[in-house]
Scaffold this motif. Structure first.
Motif, PDB file in Angstrom:
ATOM      1  N   VAL A 136       0.466  -9.715   7.950  1.00 19.69           N
ATOM      2  CA  VAL A 136       1.171  -8.751   8.806  1.00 19.69           C
ATOM      3  C   VAL A 136       1.441  -7.490   7.991  1.00 19.69           C
ATOM      4  N   LYS A 137       0.869  -6.413   8.474  1.00 20.25           N
ATOM      5  CA  LYS A 137       1.017  -5.148   7.752  1.00 20.25           C
ATOM      6  C   LYS A 137       2.102  -4.335   8.428  1.00 20.25           C
ATOM      7  N   ARG A 138       3.127  -4.036   7.681  1.00 25.93           N
ATOM      8  CA  ARG A 138       4.277  -3.354   8.278  1.00 25.93           C
ATOM      9  C   ARG A 138       4.358  -1.941   7.707  1.00 25.93           C
TER      10      ARG A 138
ATOM     11  N   PHE B 207      -0.440   6.107  -5.720  1.00 24.12           N
ATOM     12  CA  PHE B 207       0.619   6.562  -4.847  1.00 24.12           C
ATOM     13  C   PHE B 207      -0.020   7.280  -3.682  1.00 24.12           C
ATOM     14  N   ARG B 208       0.206   6.813  -2.521  1.00 20.95           N
ATOM     15  CA  ARG B 208      -0.403   7.443  -1.354  1.00 20.95           C
ATOM     16  C   ARG B 208       0.635   8.322  -0.702  1.00 20.95           C
ATOM     17  N   ALA B 209       0.332   9.535  -0.529  1.00 24.74           N
ATOM     18  CA  ALA B 209       1.310  10.439   0.033  1.00 24.74           C
ATOM     19  C   ALA B 209       0.810  10.974   1.343  1.00 24.74           C
TER      20      ALA B 209
ATOM     21  N   GLY C 168       0.855  -1.186   0.000  1.00 25.31           N
ATOM     22  CA  GLY C 168       0.000   0.000   0.000  1.00 25.31           C
ATOM     23  C   GLY C 168       0.886   1.229   0.000  1.00 25.31           C
ATOM     24  N   SER C 169       0.257   2.383   0.191  1.00 26.90           N
ATOM     25  CA  SER C 169       1.040   3.604   0.162  1.00 26.90           C
ATOM     26  C   SER C 169       1.893   3.757   1.403  1.00 26.90           C
ATOM     27  N   PHE C 170       1.404   3.199   2.497  1.00 30.39           N
ATOM     28  CA  PHE C 170       2.128   3.363   3.742  1.00 30.39           C
ATOM     29  C   PHE C 170       2.694   2.066   4.278  1.00 30.39           C
ATOM     30  N   SER C 171       2.412   0.991   3.568  1.00 34.07           N
ATOM     31  CA  SER C 171       2.723  -0.286   4.192  1.00 34.07           C
ATOM     32  C   SER C 171       2.977  -1.389   3.186  1.00 34.07           C
ATOM     33  N   CYS C 172       3.650  -2.435   3.703  1.00 35.25           N
ATOM     34  CA  CYS C 172       3.784  -3.680   2.947  1.00 35.25           C
ATOM     35  C   CYS C 172       3.030  -4.740   3.731  1.00 35.25           C
TER      36      CYS C 172
ATOM     37  N   TYR D 216      -3.535  -9.014  10.898  1.00 36.89           N
ATOM     38  CA  TYR D 216      -4.922  -9.206  10.482  1.00 36.89           C
ATOM     39  C   TYR D 216      -5.170 -10.672  10.113  1.00 36.89           C
ATOM     40  N   GLU D 217      -6.460 -10.999  10.010  1.00 38.75           N
ATOM     41  CA  GLU D 217      -6.812 -12.294   9.427  1.00 38.75           C
ATOM     42  C   GLU D 217      -6.278 -12.304   7.991  1.00 38.75           C
ATOM     43  N   PHE D 218      -5.858 -13.453   7.533  1.00 35.73           N
ATOM     44  CA  PHE D 218      -5.326 -13.513   6.166  1.00 35.73           C
ATOM     45  C   PHE D 218      -6.472 -13.759   5.186  1.00 35.73           C
ATOM     46  N   MET D 219      -6.513 -12.998   4.128  1.00 36.38           N
ATOM     47  CA  MET D 219      -7.572 -13.140   3.121  1.00 36.38           C
ATOM     48  C   MET D 219      -6.998 -13.867   1.900  1.00 36.38           C
ATOM     49  N   ALA D 220      -7.440 -15.108   1.758  1.00 39.26           N
ATOM     50  CA  ALA D 220      -6.802 -15.998   0.791  1.00 39.26           C
ATOM     51  C   ALA D 220      -6.927 -15.516  -0.655  1.00 39.26           C
TER      52      ALA D 220
ATOM     53  N   ALA E 187     -11.597  -3.651   4.477  1.00 35.56           N
ATOM     54  CA  ALA E 187     -10.340  -3.517   5.210  1.00 35.56           C
ATOM     55  C   ALA E 187      -9.945  -2.057   5.341  1.00 35.56           C
ATOM     56  N   ASP E 188      -8.927  -1.836   6.126  1.00 37.33           N
ATOM     57  CA  ASP E 188      -8.307  -0.502   6.212  1.00 37.33           C
ATOM     58  C   ASP E 188      -9.200   0.556   6.806  1.00 37.33           C
ATOM     59  N   PHE E 189     -10.080   0.170   7.752  1.00 34.33           N
ATOM     60  CA  PHE E 189     -10.992   1.185   8.283  1.00 34.33           C
ATOM     61  C   PHE E 189     -10.344   2.044   9.351  1.00 34.33           C
TER      62      PHE E 189
ATOM     63  N   ILE F 252     -12.954   3.889   1.129  1.00 31.78           N
ATOM     64  CA  ILE F 252     -13.610   2.750   0.485  1.00 31.78           C
ATOM     65  C   ILE F 252     -13.121   2.701  -0.964  1.00 31.78           C
ATOM     66  N   LYS F 253     -12.587   1.562  -1.350  1.00 27.49           N
ATOM     67  CA  LYS F 253     -12.136   1.367  -2.731  1.00 27.49           C
ATOM     68  C   LYS F 253     -11.898  -0.121  -2.927  1.00 27.49           C
ATOM     69  N   SER F 254     -11.726  -0.540  -4.165  1.00 23.03           N
ATOM     70  CA  SER F 254     -11.689  -1.986  -4.406  1.00 23.03           C
ATOM     71  C   SER F 254     -10.454  -2.649  -3.824  1.00 23.03           C
ATOM     72  N   SER F 255      -9.368  -1.900  -3.609  1.00 23.43           N
ATOM     73  CA  SER F 255      -8.217  -2.573  -3.003  1.00 23.43           C
ATOM     74  C   SER F 255      -8.402  -2.720  -1.500  1.00 23.43           C
ATOM     75  N   ASN F 256      -9.429  -2.076  -0.965  1.00 17.45           N
ATOM     76  CA  ASN F 256      -9.733  -2.279   0.453  1.00 17.45           C
ATOM     77  C   ASN F 256     -10.898  -3.231   0.664  1.00 17.45           C
ATOM     78  N   ILE F 257     -11.370  -3.851  -0.387  1.00 13.83           N
ATOM     79  CA  ILE F 257     -12.368  -4.912  -0.232  1.00 13.83           C
ATOM     80  C   ILE F 257     -11.611  -6.225  -0.465  1.00 13.83           C
TER      81      ILE F 257
HETATM   82  N1  LIG Z   1      -5.440  -9.270   5.402  1.00 13.45           N
HETATM   83  C1  LIG Z   1      -4.948  -9.419   4.180  1.00 13.45           C
HETATM   84  N2  LIG Z   1      -4.897 -10.602   3.612  1.00 13.45           N
HETATM   85  C2  LIG Z   1      -4.397 -10.755   2.376  1.00 13.45           C
HETATM   86  N3  LIG Z   1      -3.949  -9.748   1.618  1.00 13.45           N
HETATM   87  C3  LIG Z   1      -3.991  -8.523   2.133  1.00 13.45           C
HETATM   88  C4  LIG Z   1      -4.478  -8.284   3.437  1.00 13.45           C
HETATM   89  N4  LIG Z   1      -4.395  -6.974   3.692  1.00 13.45           N
HETATM   90  C5  LIG Z   1      -3.887  -6.405   2.583  1.00 13.45           C
HETATM   91  N5  LIG Z   1      -3.639  -7.323   1.643  1.00 13.45           N
HETATM   92  C6  LIG Z   1      -3.062  -7.090   0.310  1.00 13.45           C
HETATM   93  O1  LIG Z   1      -2.108  -6.083   0.421  1.00 13.45           O
HETATM   94  C7  LIG Z   1      -2.416  -4.988  -0.414  1.00 13.45           C
HETATM   95  C8  LIG Z   1      -1.969  -3.712   0.231  1.00 13.45           C
HETATM   96  O2  LIG Z   1      -2.803  -3.437   1.314  1.00 13.45           O
HETATM   97  P1  LIG Z   1      -2.763  -2.073   2.108  1.00 13.45           P
HETATM   98  O3  LIG Z   1      -3.938  -2.037   2.997  1.00 13.45           O
HETATM   99  O4  LIG Z   1      -1.415  -1.903   2.699  1.00 13.45           O
HETATM  100  O5  LIG Z   1      -2.842  -0.995   1.003  1.00 13.45           O
HETATM  101  P2  LIG Z   1      -4.058  -0.526   0.119  1.00 13.45           P
HETATM  102  O6  LIG Z   1      -5.271  -0.344   0.946  1.00 13.45           O
HETATM  103  O7  LIG Z   1      -4.181  -1.454  -1.046  1.00 13.45           O
HETATM  104  O8  LIG Z   1      -3.544   0.836  -0.384  1.00 13.45           O
HETATM  105  P3  LIG Z   1      -3.449   2.190   0.428  1.00 13.45           P
HETATM  106  O9  LIG Z   1      -2.695   1.953   1.682  1.00 13.45           O
HETATM  107  O10 LIG Z   1      -2.733   3.050  -0.514  1.00 13.45           O
HETATM  108  O11 LIG Z   1      -4.847   2.603   0.670  1.00 13.45           O
HETATM  109  C9  LIG Z   1      -3.925  -5.090  -0.641  1.00 13.45           C
HETATM  110  O12 LIG Z   1      -4.318  -4.491  -1.835  1.00 13.45           O
HETATM  111  C10 LIG Z   1      -4.153  -6.577  -0.644  1.00 13.45           C
HETATM  112  O13 LIG Z   1      -3.910  -7.092  -1.927  1.00 13.45           O
END
Ligand SMILES: Nc1ncnc2c1ncn2[C@@H]1O[C@H](COP(=O)(O)OP(=O)(O)OP(=O)(O)O)[C@@H](O)[C@H]1O
Length: 918
Positions: A546-548, A849-851, A528-532, A594-598, A665-667, A649-654
Motif C-alpha cells: 500500500v503506497k500512501r 530526495f524527490r522534490a 519514496g520521495s512522495f510516499s511511504c 499494488y501487488e507485493f514484491m517479496a 514500477a512507478d510508471f 526508470i531507475k533501480s529502485s523502480n525495478i
Molecule cells: N509493490 C511493492 N512491493 C514491495 N516493496 C515495494 C513495492 N513498491 C515499493 N516498494 C518499496 O518501497 C520503496 C519506495 O517506493 P516508492 O515507489 O515510493 O519510491 P521510489 O520509486 O523508490 O522513489 P521515488 O518516489 O523517489 O521515485 C521501493 O524502493 C521499494 O523498496
C-alpha cells in the motif's frame, strides 16, 4: 602553433596597426561577404540559442563594426567584447563568435563545453579567415583563398564537438555554413554544395543534391537550404525534417516539413533547428516553412527586411526602416528588441553591379565614403510591373498594373492614383470592375466554405475509425495465432469486458488501515520521495503493498487528474510491470494498492548493506532482470494504449517478485506528483538525476528515448554494481566513468568486483555496448526499446551458453509474460543480424530526495557536494583533453562528455530549487 589569447588581446589593442589593415581587409571581405550575408553563415547579425537562453547579437548601426547583444544568456551578454571591431558574426549553442577585423581570426564569447572561448584553439599561427560559421557545438572557419599552385585548394579549420580538424578540400569554396553537427561549403566554380560531419541525425551529408547549382547555401539544425541558380532563384532544402510521428512528444505540437520550400524567388535563406526562412526577392518580405512550434509568433507580413538570422525555434530580421530594429518571430524570444543594428557591413568601395546602396540615413557608416550594399530585388509581385531598374542608389521599383487588378490592395492603390490623375477616365473602368470584384469575393467565400466542410467531414470520417494505435489491430491478429502467446497478447489489449473487471478496485481507507495494521512502522517496507510503502494483507488474504502519498499541505488535490491517471494505470497489464490492484481516495488521503514484491527493489540488491544480496544476483540473474525490465518498458512504449513514457526508470523502480522476476514500477510518475501545476518547477522535466536524459532535461523533449537513456544508465549500474551517481568516486557519474572505459575495450575495469567475471566476456561486452548506445546524447541516435530488448535477449542466450546469435534462447521465467515474443518470432527471420546495439535499463539510488520539481536529486552531503564541484572541474579538464584525442583519431567519441555537458548547468528555476532543498 597557436598563440595565447593574451598576446592576441595585445595585438587587438594596438589600434595603430589594425586600422590600415582593417580598411583593406574590409574592402576585400565585404565584396565577398554580401554574397553570403543573410545565410545561416556569417552575417552582421547572429543568434545564440540553447539551454542558457537566446541572445541576439549584431554589429552596431553606427557603422563602427562593434558588437551589441541582447538576450538571456549572461555569459554572452557580460562576455561581449566592447572594443573589438568585427567583420561579421555567427553563433551556436550558448556562444557567439565574430571574425576580428584586424586579424581575420575568430573570437568567441559565452560558453561552450567544446570550443575554447576567445580565439579557438588550436589555431595555426597566422591563419586568416574569410568567413566563420557556427553549429550547435562547433565552429568552422574558411581560410582566405590560397594563391599559386594551391589556388584550387580550400582550407577549412573547425573546432568543437567531433569536428576539431584542419580540412583540405579540392576546389575553391566560396562560403561555408554550419548545421547542428555538420558543416557545408559551396564551391565557387561549379556552384555545387558539399557537406561533412555527423550524418546520423540529419542525413544531410548522404543526401546532398549533386546535380543542383546554388547561388548560396545556409545550414539549419538538421537540414540545409540553398537558393538555386537561374531566374527562378527558389529555395531547395535537404536533410531531416522533424518527423512528428516518430516523436511521442507531449511537449510541443507543430507541422510542416522543411524540404517543402515555397516556390518563390528568394534573395537569401536561413535555417533554424527544424525550420527555414527566406527573404523573397520581389518584395523583401519574409517567408518561413518547416516545423513551427505552436503557439509561435507569426512571421511579419507586408514588411521589408534587410537581413535575417535564425535561432533554434525562432528567427529575427532587421526591418528595412529607419530604426533598424530587430524584429523576431517564432517561439522563445521577445518580438522586438531594444537595440539597433547594422543591416549589413559598411564597405569603402562602390556597390558591385547587382547590388544597391542602402541610404545613408538607414545605414550610417562611420566614414562618409563607406556604404552598406544590398542585393537588388528581382521581379515584381503579380499585378505589378517593374517601374524602374535597380541602380547603385536604389533598389528596383514596382508599380501596380491597374488594368490587371484582382486584389483589393491593387484596386485601392489604383483608385487613389486614379483620383489624383485620371479620376474621370478611370471612374468608368472601376464601375465596370466592381461587379467582378463582388462576384470574385462571393466565389472565394463559397469555395472556402466547401473546402472547410469537406475537411470537417473527412476528419470526422477518419476519427470514426480511429483506434488508439495500429499495434492494436496487429495484436488482435496475433491473438488468433497461438496458444501460449494468445494469453500474452490478450493481456495487452483486453476486450472491454475484461477491462472493466480489471479496472482498479476502490478500497476504503478503513480497509487499508486494517490491512496494514494501522500503517504501523513495522509494516513499512520502503520510502519514496512522495510516499511511504506498507506491506498489507487484505481481507481475502492477498498480500499487497500500500503506497500512501505523503500528505501535502495543499489538500486541494486534483481529483480528476488522479482518476485519469488511475484509469490509465489500471489498463496496463504486463508480466513485467507492477500491477495496480486498487486505490483509495478519501479526505485528502491518496493510497495505491499494488501487488507485493517479496524481494524488494533491484536497488536494495545492488546497493543495500547486505552484501549477500548483491552476490545472489549473479550475471545470469542480472541480465535476466535487465531483459525483463526491458520488456516491461517496451510494452509501455509500444503496446500500451496510449503509449506511456515512464520518465523515472531507475533501480529502485525495478522490483523483484517472489520468483525473482523483475517488475517495472512507478510508471504513473505523476500519480503521486505535485498536484499544484501552477508551481513553475512543475514544468521542469521529471526524473532522477543520474538517470535523466540530457536532451529531455535541456530541451524538455519528452520521448520514449528518454526512458532508453535511463535504461542505459540502469544497465551500467547492473554491470558495475555502482550507483548512477556516487560521489565517493572521483568520477561520480556512472556514464562519464563507464562509457570511456567500455569504448577503450576495458570492460573488466567496470564489471562489478563483487562477482567473478564470466568465462566468456562477450555477452557482457554486448550489453555494455548497448548501454553506451542507450546513453548517447541525442535521443534519435539511441536505439528503441524493442531493439534493446532483442540485443539483451541475445546476450542472455549467449551468457547461458547458447552459441547462436540468431536464437534468443530464454529461461522459462523470462519468456513467461512476454508481450513481444510473438511479434518477435514473426520478425526473427527478417532480423537476421541485429547489431550489437541497444540495451536500455538500469537505475539506481536509494539515497535521494524527490522534490516537487519532479527531479530527484541524489542526496549528497555538503562536503560531497563541495568535492563534486571540484571534481567537475577536473573532469572538464580531462574531458577536453580526451576530446582532443578523440578528434585526432582515438575515437573515444560521445562517452567523454562531462557531466556538465550532459546535464548542463542549472537554469535559474533549477538553481532556485537547489537553493531551497540543499
Ligand atoms: N509493490 C511493492 N512491493 C514491495 N516493496 C515495494 C513495492 N513498491 C515499493 N516498494 C518499496 O518501497 C520503496 C519506495 O517506493 P516508492 O515507489 O515510493 O519510491 P521510489 O520509486 O523508490 O522513489 P521515488 O518516489 O523517489 O521515485 C521501493 O524502493 C521499494 O523498496
Amino acid at each position: 602553433m597557436g598563440y595565447l589569447v593574451g598576446d592576441f588581446l595585445n595585438r587587438v589593442m594596438n589600434m595603430n596597426t589594425w586600422r590600415a589593415g582593417f580598411l583593406v581587409e574590409l574592402m576585400v571581405l565585404s565584396d565577398l561577404l554580401w554574397l553570403v550575408s543573410g545565410l545561416g553563415s556569417m552575417s552582421s547579425i547572429a543568434i545564440s540559442y540553447g539551454e542558457k537562453g537566446p541572445v541576439f547579437c549584431g554589429l552596431k548601426s553606427d557603422g563602427s563594426h562593434l558588437v551589441t547583444c541582447y538576450g538571456a544568456n549572461s555569459a554572452i551578454i557580460y562576455g561581449t567584447p566592447a572594443h573589438f571591431p568585427f567583420m561579421g558574426l555567427t553563433a551556436g549553442d550558448g556562444f557567439v563568435c565574430g571574425l576580428l577585423a584586424d586579424s581575420n581570426q575568430p573570437y568567441c564569447w559565452g560558453s561552450s563545453g567544446y570550443i575554447q572561448m576567445g580565439v579557438p584553439q588550436p589555431m595555426i599561427k597566422g591563419s586568416e579567415y574569410l568567413e566563420i560559421s557556427a553549429g550547435d557545438y562547433h565552429l568552422c572557419g574558411l581560410r582566405k583563398p590560397l594563391t599559386g599552385r594551391h589556388r584550387n585548394t580550400s582550407l577549412v579549420d573547425c573546432w568543437g564537438y567531433n569536428m576539431t580538424k584542419n580540412y583540405v578540400f579540392d576546389g575553391q569554396l566560396e562560403s561555408i555554413s554550419a548545421g547542428s553537427e555538420f558543416s557545408c561549403g559551396l564551391f565557387s566554380q561549379n556552384r555545387t554544395a558539399f557537406c561533412w560531419g555527423d550524418d546520423t541525425s540529419s542525413q544531410v551529408v548522404s543526401s546532398i543534391p549533386n546535380n543542383m547549382r546554388f547561388q548560396k547555401i545556409a545550414a539549419g539544425g538538421y537540414h540545409v537550404c540553398g537558393i538555386l541558380e537561374g531566374i527562378n532563384s527558389r529555395a531547395f532544402c535537404w536533410g531531416r525534417s522533424l518527423n512528428i510521428e516518430e516523436e511521442i512528444s507531449v511537449a510541443y505540437a507543430g507541422q510542416g516539413n522543411v524540404d517543402s520550400a515555397p516556390n518563390v524567388p528568394m534573395l537569401s535563406v536561413v535555417g533554424g533547428k527544424f525550420h527555414a526562412c527566406g527573404i523573397k526577392s520581389y518584395d523583401r518580405g519574409v517567408i518561413c516553412w518547416g516545423f513551427i512550434i505552436k503557439p509561435s509568433t507569426p512571421s511579419p507580413s507586408g514588411t521589408m527586411v534587410y537581413e535575417i538570422a535564425a535561432g533554434d525555434y525562432f528567427t529575427c530580421g532587421i526591418l528595412a526602416e529607419k530604426s533598424l530594429a530587430p524584429f523576431c518571430w517564432g517561439l522563445g524570444f521577445p518580438t522586438s528588441l531594444p537595440i539597433a543594428v547594422s543591416p549589413g557591413l559598411c564597405k569603402p568601395t562602390p556597390c558591385a553591379p547587382g547590388s544597391y546602396e542602402v541610404s545613408h540615413e538607414n545605414a550610417p557608416c562611420k566614414s562618409p565614403n563607406s556604404r552598406v550594399c544590398m542585393p537588388c530585388s528581382n521581379g515584381c509581385p503579380s499585378e505589378m510591373y517593374q517601374s524602374s531598374e535597380c541602380t547603385l542608389k536604389s533598389d528596383r521599383q514596382c508599380a501596380y498594373n491597374c488594368s490587371g487588378c484582382f486584389s483589393a490592395e491593387c484596386f485601392s492603390n489604383c483608385t487613389s492614383n486614379a483620383n489624383g490623375i485620371n479620376g474621370k477616365k478611370n471612374e468608368r473602368f472601376l464601375s465596370l470592375q466592381w461587379p467582378v470584384i463582388v462576384a470574385e469575393i462571393a466565389f472565394a467565400v463559397f469555395l472556402v466554405s466547401i473546402v472547410s466542410l469537406t475537411a470537417v467531414l473527412y476528419v470526422r470520417y477518419k476519427l470514426r475509425n480511429c483506434q488508439c494505435s495500429g499495434k492494436g489491430s496487429k495484436t488482435k491478429k496475433n491473438n488468433g495465432g497461438g496458444s501460449a502467446f494468445q494469453k500474452d497478447t490478450s493481456k495487452i489489449r483486453p476486450d472491454l469486458e475484461e477491462l472493466k473487471i480489471r479496472r482498479a478496485q476502490m478500497f476504503t481507507y478503513e480497509e487499508l488501515e486494517r490491512a496494514t495494521d494501522g500503517f504501523k512502522e513495522e509494516t513499512l517496507v520502503g520510502k519514496g520521495s512522495f510516499s511511504c510503502v506498507f506491506k498489507g494483507v487484505l481481507k481475502d488474504g492477498t498480500v499487497v503493498a500500500v503506497k500512501r502519498a505523503i500528505t501535502s499541505p495543499n489538500k486541494q488535490k486534483n481529483s480528476n487528474e488522479f482518476h485519469t491517471e488511475l484509469d490509465l494505470l489500471s489498463r496496463l497489464n504486463h508480466a513485467h510491470l507492477l500491477n495496480l490492484l486498487g486505490y483509495c481516495e478519501e479526505s485528502g488521503e491518496r493510497l495505491l494498492v499494488y501487488e507485493f514484491m517479496a524481494h524488494g527493489s533491484l536497488h536494495q540488491h545492488l546497493h543495500g548493506k547486505n552484501k549477500a544480496l548483491k552476490e545472489q544476483l549473479d550475471w545470469i540473474r542480472r541480465v535476466t532482470i535487465a531483459v525483463q525490465a526491458a520488456r516491461g518498458i517496451e510494452y509501455l512504449h509500444g503496446y500500451a494504449c496510449p503509449p506511456v513514457i515512464h520518465r523515472d526508470i531507475k533501480s529502485s523502480n525495478i522490483l523483484i517478485d517472489e520468483e525473482h522476476n523483475a517488475r517495472v514500477a512507478d510508471f504513473g510518475l505523476s500519480l503521486l506528483g505535485p498536484a499544484d501545476s501552477s508551481s513553475p518547477l512543475a514544468e521542469l522535466p521529471a526524473g532522477t538525476l543520474g538517470y535523466l536524459d540530457p536532451e529531455y532535461y535541456r530541451l524538455h523533449y519528452l520521448t520514449t528515448k528518454s526512458d532508453v537513456y535511463s535504461f542505459g544508465v540502469l544497465l551500467l549500474e547492473i554491470l558495475s554494481g555502482r550507483k548512477a551517481i556516487d560521489m565517493q568516486y572521483e568520477e561520480g557519474n556512472i556514464v562519464e566513468w563507464a562509457v570511456p572505459l567500455i569504448k577503450s575495450s576495458d570492460l573488466n575495469a567496470i564489471l562489478d568486483p563483487a562477482l567473478k567475471p564470466p568465462s566468456d566476456l562477450d555477452a557482457l561486452k554486448r550489453i555494455a555496448n548497448v548501454a553506451c548506445k542507450c546513453v548517447r546524447m541525442r535521443g534519435k541516435e539511441r536505439p528503441s526499446m524493442d531493439k534493446v530488448t532483442t540485443a539483451l535477449e541475445r546476450a542472455l542466450a549467449q551468457l547461458m551458453g547458447s552459441p547462436s546469435n540468431e536464437q534468443p534462447i530464454l529461461p522459462t521465467e523470462v519468456v513467461l509474460g512476454s508481450s513481444r515474443l510473438h511479434k518477435k518470432s514473426s520478425q526473427r527471420s527478417s532480423n537476421r543480424s541485429v547489431s550489437e546495439t541497444e540495451v536500455p535499463e538500469a537505475e539506481d539510488q536509494r539515497f535521494e530526495f524527490r522534490a516537487p520539481s519532479w527531479i530527484t536529486f541524489p542526496s549528497v552531503t555538503s562536503s560531497q557536494r563541495r568535492k563534486s564541484s571540484v571534481s567537475d572541474a577536473d573532469v572538464d579538464g580531462k574531458n577536453s583533453e580526451a576530446k582532443n584525442q578523440g578528434n585526432t583519431g582515438t575515437g573515444v567519441g560521445d562517452g567523454l562528455r562531462s557531466l556538465e555537458e550532459e546535464i548542463g548547468p542549472a537554469s535559474p528555476q533549477e538553481s532556485l530549487f537547489l537553493q531551497h532543498n540543499f
